[in-house]
Design a protein around this motif. Sequence first.
Motif, short mmCIF file in Angstrom:
data_model
loop_
_atom_site.label_atom_id
_atom_site.label_comp_id
_atom_site.label_asym_id
_atom_site.label_seq_id
_atom_site.Cartn_x
_atom_site.Cartn_y
_atom_site.Cartn_z
N ASP A 72 0.83 -1.20 0.00
CA ASP A 72 0.00 0.00 0.00
C ASP A 72 0.87 1.26 0.00
OD1 ASP A 72 -2.38 -1.41 -0.07
OD2 ASP A 72 -2.76 -1.24 2.09
N GLN A 75 2.37 1.70 -3.38
CA GLN A 75 1.38 2.18 -4.35
C GLN A 75 1.14 3.68 -4.18
OE1 GLN A 75 -2.56 0.49 -3.99
NE2 GLN A 75 -2.88 0.68 -6.20
N LYS A 79 1.85 6.43 -7.07
CA LYS A 79 0.82 7.37 -7.53
C LYS A 79 1.32 8.81 -7.44
CE LYS A 79 -3.41 4.76 -6.67
NZ LYS A 79 -4.67 4.67 -5.90
#
Length: 94
Positions: A72, A75, A79
């Motif tokens: 997580d 990610q 992003k």
Amino acid sequence: MATIPTHVHLQPAQREFLEQQAKLRGTNVSAEVRSSIDLYRAGVDSMAELELLDFATRKAKDDLDATLATLDAGQRRAKAFFAEIEAIKAGSPS
């Protein structure tokens, strides 16, 4: 190996379980009883096995939770990185 005929009193559920196991394994009830006794003689204890399984399951969950948290975080960084690239391409650095 020679066997000795032995009379054992089982509860109906025990007999049913042994019959099901024998069917699954292609053996018979006597073979299942002998196998169970061999495991008992070898020191295999179902409570100890369940405790080990419980420990391993909890450890696996903790490891998976830590891996998920790492993924997580990665990610989120990815992003943010791609958003910054898009901003640079658009000519307005963030």
